[in-house]
Design a protein around this motif. Structure first.
Motif, PDB file in Angstrom:
ATOM      1  N   ASP A 196       0.856  -1.192   0.000  1.00  0.00           N
ATOM      2  CA  ASP A 196       0.000   0.000   0.000  1.00  0.00           C
ATOM      3  C   ASP A 196       0.888   1.237   0.000  1.00  0.00           C
ATOM      4  O   ASP A 196       1.709   1.414   0.911  1.00  0.00           O
ATOM      5  CB  ASP A 196      -0.892  -0.026   1.243  1.00  0.00           C
ATOM      6  CG  ASP A 196      -1.958   1.054   1.245  1.00  0.00           C
ATOM      7  OD1 ASP A 196      -1.754   2.103   0.603  1.00  0.00           O
ATOM      8  OD2 ASP A 196      -2.997   0.862   1.890  1.00  0.00           O
ATOM      9  N   GLY A 197       0.721   2.077  -1.041  1.00  0.00           N
ATOM     10  CA  GLY A 197       1.536   3.280  -1.131  1.00  0.00           C
ATOM     11  C   GLY A 197       1.398   4.190   0.070  1.00  0.00           C
ATOM     12  O   GLY A 197       2.290   4.989   0.355  1.00  0.00           O
ATOM     13  N   ARG A 225      -6.746   1.547  -8.479  1.00  0.00           N
ATOM     14  CA  ARG A 225      -7.332   1.851  -7.170  1.00  0.00           C
ATOM     15  C   ARG A 225      -6.536   1.311  -5.989  1.00  0.00           C
ATOM     16  O   ARG A 225      -6.786   1.693  -4.845  1.00  0.00           O
ATOM     17  CB  ARG A 225      -8.753   1.265  -7.097  1.00  0.00           C
ATOM     18  CG  ARG A 225      -9.693   1.751  -8.183  1.00  0.00           C
ATOM     19  CD  ARG A 225     -11.096   1.230  -7.948  1.00  0.00           C
ATOM     20  NE  ARG A 225     -11.150  -0.226  -7.883  1.00  0.00           N
ATOM     21  CZ  ARG A 225     -11.244  -1.020  -8.954  1.00  0.00           C
ATOM     22  NH1 ARG A 225     -11.269  -0.485 -10.163  1.00  0.00           N
ATOM     23  NH2 ARG A 225     -11.300  -2.332  -8.824  1.00  0.00           N
ATOM     24  N   GLY A 226      -5.594   0.438  -6.243  1.00  0.00           N
ATOM     25  CA  GLY A 226      -4.863  -0.181  -5.142  1.00  0.00           C
ATOM     26  C   GLY A 226      -5.732  -1.199  -4.422  1.00  0.00           C
ATOM     27  O   GLY A 226      -6.723  -1.694  -4.960  1.00  0.00           O
ATOM     28  N   LEU A 227      -5.362  -1.502  -3.200  1.00  0.00           N
ATOM     29  CA  LEU A 227      -6.110  -2.475  -2.408  1.00  0.00           C
ATOM     30  C   LEU A 227      -7.360  -1.843  -1.824  1.00  0.00           C
ATOM     31  O   LEU A 227      -7.353  -0.678  -1.397  1.00  0.00           O
ATOM     32  CB  LEU A 227      -5.249  -3.001  -1.260  1.00  0.00           C
ATOM     33  CG  LEU A 227      -4.319  -4.176  -1.535  1.00  0.00           C
ATOM     34  CD1 LEU A 227      -3.426  -4.410  -0.318  1.00  0.00           C
ATOM     35  CD2 LEU A 227      -5.112  -5.437  -1.857  1.00  0.00           C
ATOM     36  N   ASP A 228      -8.431  -2.608  -1.782  1.00  0.00           N
ATOM     37  CA  ASP A 228      -9.623  -2.166  -1.079  1.00  0.00           C
ATOM     38  C   ASP A 228      -9.252  -1.937   0.385  1.00  0.00           C
ATOM     39  O   ASP A 228      -8.626  -2.795   1.021  1.00  0.00           O
ATOM     40  CB  ASP A 228     -10.708  -3.240  -1.182  1.00  0.00           C
ATOM     41  CG  ASP A 228     -11.982  -2.829  -0.475  1.00  0.00           C
ATOM     42  OD1 ASP A 228     -12.060  -3.042   0.752  1.00  0.00           O
ATOM     43  OD2 ASP A 228     -12.884  -2.307  -1.142  1.00  0.00           O
ATOM     44  N   PRO A 229      -9.599  -0.775   0.960  1.00  0.00           N
ATOM     45  CA  PRO A 229      -9.211  -0.480   2.351  1.00  0.00           C
ATOM     46  C   PRO A 229      -9.657  -1.549   3.338  1.00  0.00           C
ATOM     47  O   PRO A 229      -8.939  -1.846   4.305  1.00  0.00           O
ATOM     48  CB  PRO A 229      -9.907   0.863   2.622  1.00  0.00           C
ATOM     49  CG  PRO A 229     -10.034   1.497   1.275  1.00  0.00           C
ATOM     50  CD  PRO A 229     -10.291   0.370   0.320  1.00  0.00           C
ATOM     51  N   ARG A 238       0.446  -2.812   6.758  1.00  0.00           N
ATOM     52  CA  ARG A 238       0.355  -2.169   5.451  1.00  0.00           C
ATOM     53  C   ARG A 238       1.730  -1.598   5.149  1.00  0.00           C
ATOM     54  O   ARG A 238       2.230  -0.751   5.887  1.00  0.00           O
ATOM     55  CB  ARG A 238      -0.720  -1.076   5.458  1.00  0.00           C
ATOM     56  CG  ARG A 238      -2.118  -1.614   5.655  1.00  0.00           C
ATOM     57  CD  ARG A 238      -3.135  -0.524   5.992  1.00  0.00           C
ATOM     58  NE  ARG A 238      -3.238   0.490   4.960  1.00  0.00           N
ATOM     59  CZ  ARG A 238      -2.949   1.772   5.129  1.00  0.00           C
ATOM     60  NH1 ARG A 238      -2.513   2.232   6.302  1.00  0.00           N
ATOM     61  NH2 ARG A 238      -3.095   2.618   4.137  1.00  0.00           N
ATOM     62  N   VAL A 239       2.351  -2.067   4.070  1.00  0.00           N
ATOM     63  CA  VAL A 239       3.755  -1.776   3.802  1.00  0.00           C
ATOM     64  C   VAL A 239       3.881  -0.948   2.528  1.00  0.00           C
ATOM     65  O   VAL A 239       3.250  -1.248   1.512  1.00  0.00           O
ATOM     66  CB  VAL A 239       4.556  -3.090   3.648  1.00  0.00           C
ATOM     67  CG1 VAL A 239       6.032  -2.793   3.392  1.00  0.00           C
ATOM     68  CG2 VAL A 239       4.398  -3.953   4.902  1.00  0.00           C
ATOM     69  N   ARG A 240       4.712   0.084   2.584  1.00  0.00           N
ATOM     70  CA  ARG A 240       4.942   0.922   1.410  1.00  0.00           C
ATOM     71  C   ARG A 240       6.387   0.801   0.959  1.00  0.00           C
ATOM     72  O   ARG A 240       7.283   0.512   1.765  1.00  0.00           O
ATOM     73  CB  ARG A 240       4.621   2.387   1.708  1.00  0.00           C
ATOM     74  CG  ARG A 240       5.613   3.066   2.635  1.00  0.00           C
ATOM     75  CD  ARG A 240       5.267   4.535   2.876  1.00  0.00           C
ATOM     76  NE  ARG A 240       6.292   5.236   3.627  1.00  0.00           N
ATOM     77  CZ  ARG A 240       6.387   5.255   4.951  1.00  0.00           C
ATOM     78  NH1 ARG A 240       5.498   4.597   5.683  1.00  0.00           N
ATOM     79  NH2 ARG A 240       7.367   5.919   5.544  1.00  0.00           N
TER      80      ARG A 240
END
Length: 268
Positions: A196-197, A225-229, A238-240
């Motif tokens: 996750d950015g 959209r990335g991952l659904d929250p 959650r790693v960026r």
């Protein structure tokens, strides 16, 4: 000399249906095109005779790949150039196509015997990205790639080509409900990390804190959209990927490569 099968022949017509997901699901088979994919498929057929049903080749392709085709017991059907083109989803057909059995496994196998590293794709739409992630996962020693519900089909022609044969090296899970799978894996002792950015944990810190120690499953989301929250919130962290430049974000397959390679190094 055997008569060449045309695009109207029953065998070619049946194989052509495999260019559609509904056809693949109905027949339990998919197409692998080109030397690399067919070579890996035939290698699997060496230990599992049911892995490949038949191979279609033009006369030119059969001559060019005589060594490969002579070494297999899988039936090889000679076809016209037009028939081969009807089985291809590329601009320049390669004239060599294998009909392979679908090779996905139940999600439960991932829970029962978790690999050191696995990947789950949540609503990933681009087949090229999916194939690249498969190839990267294979290169980094991942045992399983999960295509969550709503993701592209791992047997789509472009996914198979982009994986460069790696589809035949890892276990594949299709259409899995990822929320349930995450909970089951965590109960089995797997660390689940969401790429996750906007994640709270930088990737280098995750390595330093031991979060990358096996077994690990990485979650990657949709390209736009990335991952659904809600799904990301289920992860252990959650790693960026830290970025020093001004880029808005990384391409999904690039981010996946960085995360998986870093995990491979951390696991030794």
């Amino acid at each position: 000399m055997p008569e060449l099968l045309t695009e109207r022949s029953a065998r070619v017509a049946a194989a052509r249906k495999l260019t559609r997901r509904s056809g693949r699901d109905d027949a339990g088979a998919f197409l692998a095109e080109g030397r690399q994919a067919v070579s890996e498929a035939l290698a699997e057929a060496g230990t599992d005779p049911d892995a490949v049903r038949e191979v279609f080749a033009t006369e030119a392709a059969a001559a060019a790949h005589r060594d490969l085709l002579a070494a297999t017991r899988v039936p090889v059907r000679l076809v016209t150039d037009k028939a081969a083109a009807s089985l291809s989803e590329t601009v320049t057909p390669q004239g060599l196509v294998a009909v392979c059995r679908l090779r996905d496994v139940p999600a439960g196998t991932l829970v029962t015997d978790p690999p050191r590293l696995s990947v789950a794709l949540a609503e990933l739409n681009d087949p090229g990205n999916a194939g690249t992630v498969l190839r990267t996962a294979d290169a980094c020693g991942a045992g399983t790639v999960v295509f969550g519900a709503g993701s592209t089909d791992p047997y789509h022609g472009k996914v198979v080509r982009s994986s460069a044969g790696s589809l035949f090296h890892v276990d594949v899970v299709r259409s899995a409900p990822l929320g349930e799978l995450v909970a089951d894996l965590q109960a089995a002792g797997v660390t689940v990390l969401a790429a996750d950015g906007g994640g709270e944990v930088p990737l280098d810190a995750a390595a330093g804190e031991g979060l990358l120690a096996a077994p690990v499953l990485w979650l990657f989301g949709n390209e736009a959209r990335g991952l659904d929250p809600a799904l990301a919130a289920l992860a252990d962290a959650r790693v960026r990927v830290p970025m020093r430049g001004r880029a808005e974000s990384l391409n999904l397959s690039v981010a996946a490569a960085i995360c998986l390679y870093t995990t491979q190094l951390a696991q030794g």
